[in-house]
Design a protein around this motif. Structure first.
Motif, short mmCIF file in Angstrom:
data_model
loop_
_atom_site.label_atom_id
_atom_site.label_comp_id
_atom_site.label_asym_id
_atom_site.label_seq_id
_atom_site.Cartn_x
_atom_site.Cartn_y
_atom_site.Cartn_z
N ARG A 23 0.81 -1.22 0.03
CA ARG A 23 0.06 0.09 -0.01
C ARG A 23 0.75 1.22 0.01
NH1 ARG A 23 -5.49 -1.57 3.86
NH2 ARG A 23 -5.57 -3.69 2.87
N ASN A 24 2.01 1.15 0.81
CA ASN A 24 2.80 2.41 1.03
C ASN A 24 3.46 2.82 -0.45
OD1 ASN A 24 2.04 3.27 3.44
ND2 ASN A 24 3.57 1.79 4.38
N ALA A 25 3.96 1.69 -0.93
CA ALA A 25 4.80 1.92 -2.07
C ALA A 25 4.05 2.16 -3.36
CB ALA A 25 5.58 0.33 -2.54
N VAL A 26 2.80 1.54 -3.50
CA VAL A 26 1.81 2.06 -4.44
C VAL A 26 1.33 3.54 -4.38
CG1 VAL A 26 -0.43 1.54 -5.64
CG2 VAL A 26 1.10 -0.32 -5.05
N LEU A 27 1.18 3.71 -3.24
CA LEU A 27 0.49 5.23 -3.04
C LEU A 27 1.87 6.33 -3.34
CD1 LEU A 27 -1.31 7.10 -2.12
CD2 LEU A 27 -0.86 6.87 0.32
N GLU A 28 2.86 5.93 -3.10
CA GLU A 28 4.12 6.96 -3.30
C GLU A 28 4.44 7.01 -4.83
OE1 GLU A 28 7.62 5.49 -0.95
OE2 GLU A 28 6.47 5.57 1.00
N ALA A 29 4.22 5.60 -5.29
CA ALA A 29 4.37 5.69 -6.80
C ALA A 29 3.31 6.57 -7.58
CB ALA A 29 4.34 4.30 -7.22
N VAL A 53 15.81 3.58 -14.98
CA VAL A 53 14.59 4.20 -14.51
C VAL A 53 13.67 3.31 -14.13
CG1 VAL A 53 12.76 6.10 -14.85
CG2 VAL A 53 14.84 6.34 -16.18
N THR A 54 13.88 2.64 -12.95
CA THR A 54 12.95 1.78 -12.28
C THR A 54 12.00 2.23 -11.37
OG1 THR A 54 14.40 1.23 -10.44
CG2 THR A 54 14.91 -0.04 -12.23
N ALA A 55 11.04 1.85 -10.71
CA ALA A 55 10.11 2.24 -9.78
C ALA A 55 11.06 2.84 -8.71
CB ALA A 55 9.37 1.18 -9.27
N SER A 56 12.12 2.41 -8.17
CA SER A 56 12.82 3.01 -7.19
C SER A 56 13.02 4.44 -7.47
CB SER A 56 13.93 2.18 -6.61
OG SER A 56 13.59 0.98 -6.04
N GLU A 82 3.44 10.42 -9.86
CA GLU A 82 3.04 10.46 -11.21
C GLU A 82 3.68 9.43 -12.07
OE1 GLU A 82 3.49 14.56 -12.54
OE2 GLU A 82 2.34 15.43 -11.07
N MET A 83 4.09 8.23 -11.34
CA MET A 83 4.68 7.07 -12.15
C MET A 83 3.64 6.66 -13.09
SD MET A 83 6.38 3.61 -10.76
CE MET A 83 7.32 4.65 -9.56
N PRO A 84 3.88 6.45 -14.34
CA PRO A 84 3.07 5.66 -15.48
C PRO A 84 2.57 4.49 -14.95
CG PRO A 84 5.11 5.50 -16.31
CD PRO A 84 5.32 6.44 -15.01
N VAL A 85 1.18 3.99 -15.00
CA VAL A 85 0.72 2.69 -14.63
C VAL A 85 0.05 1.99 -15.75
CG1 VAL A 85 -1.01 1.92 -13.23
CG2 VAL A 85 0.22 4.02 -12.51
N GLU A 86 0.25 0.71 -15.80
CA GLU A 86 -0.42 -0.28 -16.75
C GLU A 86 -1.76 -0.78 -16.05
OE1 GLU A 86 1.89 -3.56 -18.06
OE2 GLU A 86 2.86 -2.45 -19.61
N GLY A 87 -1.68 -0.87 -14.72
CA GLY A 87 -2.83 -1.33 -14.08
C GLY A 87 -2.70 -1.34 -12.56
N ILE A 88 -3.86 -1.30 -11.66
CA ILE A 88 -3.72 -1.35 -10.49
C ILE A 88 -4.50 -2.59 -10.03
CG2 ILE A 88 -4.40 -0.11 -8.22
CD1 ILE A 88 -3.92 2.70 -9.57
#
Length: 326
Positions: free
Chosen positions: A85-91, A212-215, A95-101
């Motif tokens: 939850r924390n990691a997804v919210l921070e991402a 350019v990873t999620a981190s 404004e990280m691009p998203v394929e799907g949640i």
């Protein structure tokens, strides 16, 4: 399906005596053309071996050995999965691009999941309900707290694209090149400084370098969405090409020819090359530089973190560029 009794590609021989033949299948050699050999077990979608193959490919894309331990590397162009939850919210905040949640069925909501839903609705992001078992498969067994997000591969640019961005802005190019920087968090911090001080992009090598990873994206605090990153097959060779395009290449390393505040090329087309805190600049990259500058530091401090050094140098360049000539 695993219960399918027919094998894909299997054809009854023409000389079979078992029962009457129907249709043209097996009556002639011509009728058999185009069937080809029976596919391997791993290529049959209904076979257990196929699922094992897919799992191995997912592990390879995530940079893991068969036992699940990370190798520290990630396949180029691979989709990432952000879990928890924390990691997804921070991402999402970054404004990280998203394929799907992906949200678990009957998820126990809290403030974090509520904000995730609000951001997803505001950005019209694709959302899917998934069972706990499906989420375990998507995240390959990592702790996900009922929330996961797929991130598309980053769209890297070419060095020429960074020069084009400067030309479109009507400014002398300012590019940051990274040598021996393998921590994506350092890359993210450099992107943040590059965005703050007007750099037109960051250049990284394809191999032995952070991507350019999620981190990296999260540490950049959204700068990764604004500052393009280009990849070079060979960094030293790419620097030579940038010099042919009119850029001065300045390396940042201890024992430089001058201090960063005395940098003479700050207002010219400029490439700043930052080495790692431990290794510094590699030999060929150092030889490709027009000058080497250093940051004066207290004798009790051995070296500066690469991202900190990049921020200081970019600030000095931005200050000189903003000062009227004369």
């Amino acid at each position: 399906m695993a219960g399918n009794s027919k094998r894909a590609g299997a054809v009854r021989k023409a000389g079979s005596k078992k029962g009457a033949q129907v249709g043209t299948g097996g009556h002639s050699r011509k009728a058999l053309q185009g069937k080809g050999p029976t596919p391997k077990a791993e290529d049959r979608t209904y076979h257990p071996a196929h699922e094992r193959k897919l799992a191995a490919e997912r592990r390879a894309a995530a940079g893991q050995r068969p036992g699940g331990r990370s190798t520290g590397r990630k396949a180029a162009g691979a989709t990432e999965v952000v879990t928890g939850r924390n990691a997804v919210l921070e991402a999402l905040r970054a404004e990280m691009p998203v394929e799907g949640i992906y949200l678990a069925t009957h998820l126990d909501a809290d403030d974090r999941t509520q904000e995730i839903l609000e951001i997803a609705h505001a950005r019209s992001l694709p959302m899917f309900e998934a069972s706990r078992l499906d989420l375990d498969k998507i995240t390959e067994g990592t702790v996900h707290q009922g929330v996961a997000m797929k991130v598309p591969p980053y769209d890297y640019k070419d060095a020429e694209d960074l020069l084009d961005a400067a030309a479109e802005a009507g400014e002398p190019p300012l590019i940051v090149a990274l040598d021996n920087i393998t921590d994506p968090r350092n890359l993210g911090a450099v992107l943040r400084s590059a965005g703050a001080f007007g750099a037109h992009g960051v250049l990284v090598p394809e191999r032995r370098s952070a991507g350019v990873t999620a981190s990296a994206w999260k540490v950049s605090a959204g700068a990764a969405a604004r500052v393009p990153v280009a990849r070079a097959t060979n960094l030293a060779r790419e620097l030579a090409e940038l010099k042919k395009s009119g850029c001065f290449v300045v390396g940042l390393d201890a024992g430089g020819d001058m201090q960063v505040g005395e940098l003479a090329f700050a207002t010219d087309p400029l490439v700043l090359v930052i080495g790692s805190e431990g290794k510094g600049l590699s030999r060929l990259v150092r030889e490709a530089c027009d000058a080497i500058v250093s940051i004066p530091i207290a004798t009790t401090t051995e070296s500066l973190n690469a991202a900190v050094a990049a921020g200081i140098t970019l600030y000095e360049v931005a200050k000189q560029r903003s000062t009227p000539a004369g």
